[in-house]
Scaffold this active site. Sequence first.
Site, PDB file in Angstrom:
ATOM      1  N   GLY A 122     -84.111  62.455 111.728  1.00 47.55           N
ATOM      2  CA  GLY A 122     -82.752  62.234 111.263  1.00 47.55           C
ATOM      3  C   GLY A 122     -81.777  63.311 111.688  1.00 47.55           C
ATOM      4  O   GLY A 122     -82.138  64.466 111.905  1.00 47.55           O
TER       5      GLY A 122
ATOM      6  N   HIS B 144     -82.090  57.834 111.069  1.00 44.51           N
ATOM      7  CA  HIS B 144     -80.785  57.777 110.420  1.00 44.51           C
ATOM      8  C   HIS B 144     -79.880  58.928 110.838  1.00 44.51           C
ATOM      9  O   HIS B 144     -80.316  60.066 111.009  1.00 44.51           O
ATOM     10  CB  HIS B 144     -80.952  57.767 108.905  1.00 44.51           C
ATOM     11  CG  HIS B 144     -81.709  58.950 108.368  1.00 44.51           C
ATOM     12  ND1 HIS B 144     -81.106  60.154 108.074  1.00 44.51           N
ATOM     13  CD2 HIS B 144     -83.022  59.124 108.080  1.00 44.51           C
ATOM     14  CE1 HIS B 144     -82.003  60.995 107.621  1.00 44.51           C
ATOM     15  NE2 HIS B 144     -83.185  60.410 107.620  1.00 44.51           N
ATOM     16  N   ASP B 145     -78.619  58.584 111.045  1.00 45.06           N
ATOM     17  CA  ASP B 145     -77.542  59.551 111.302  1.00 45.06           C
ATOM     18  C   ASP B 145     -77.645  60.255 112.653  1.00 45.06           C
ATOM     19  O   ASP B 145     -76.952  61.245 112.878  1.00 45.06           O
ATOM     20  CB  ASP B 145     -77.471  60.602 110.186  1.00 45.06           C
ATOM     21  CG  ASP B 145     -77.285  59.974 108.813  1.00 45.06           C
ATOM     22  OD1 ASP B 145     -76.217  59.387 108.572  1.00 45.06           O
ATOM     23  OD2 ASP B 145     -78.217  60.047 107.990  1.00 45.06           O
TER      24      ASP B 145
END
Length: 262
Positions: free
Chosen positions: A139, A121-122
């Site tokens: 992440g 994520h991200d």
Amino acid sequence: MAKIHPTAIVEPGAELHPTVEIGPYSIIGPDVTIGARTRIGAHVVIDGKTTIGEDNVFYQFSSIGAAPQDKKYAGEPTGLQIGDRNTIREFCTFNRGTTQDRGLTRLGNDNWIMAYVHLAHDCVVGNHTIFANNAQLAGHVQVDDWAILGGHSGVHQFCKIGAHAMLGMFTSLTQDVPPYVILNGNPAAAHGINSEGLKRRGFSKEAIQALRHAYKLLYKSGYTLEESKAALMTEEQSQPEHASHIRLLREFLEASTRGIVR
């Protein structure tokens, strides 16, 4: 009409360009958008608020746009964005972003992503990168243009990898990697600049020599980091023909929050 195999499932609401191809048993979620001439292989799942550009190729068994592997995630409408002309090989997993960051995971253009690669994520990945088999990003990682990650390399959350940098096979990375630098090992250690990669990208002998000298100022001079930054500023001012390359290195050092591998 898009070329969709009879066994594939495309949920109502998905937006597919008429030239898209969807292979056997693949599943496309209702919030997915796929651009022209992109080909999706067999048994691929694309879910969530995922936007995919043009001329991408996804090989079989990948999971694209699933919820982030973050215990704080509570179903917020975050997304995944993939650019153009990327090759995504088998068993890759790309997760959506979280509201604790930008809410978006992003992969740029012209990237070569080999099997079993994970983009958490991200993460933000630039253009023209190469990820060898089993390269793994935690992440919030940033990977700049033309970087190369060797097989089974692992990157700790919030790390940044500079443009033209290279991680060797099985590298364990817990700090930032300056542009142009080659790293290897566990813990990671610097081993010069990525001169062969720079040659292939059209850097002149003089530019590569200037970057070798900049590397020595950072890693071999005995200077503190602040002294190295000052020395790089002097180099930048005294070599206007190579200033942009040296400036990229110096500005990366200024922006680093985790500290660099040194």
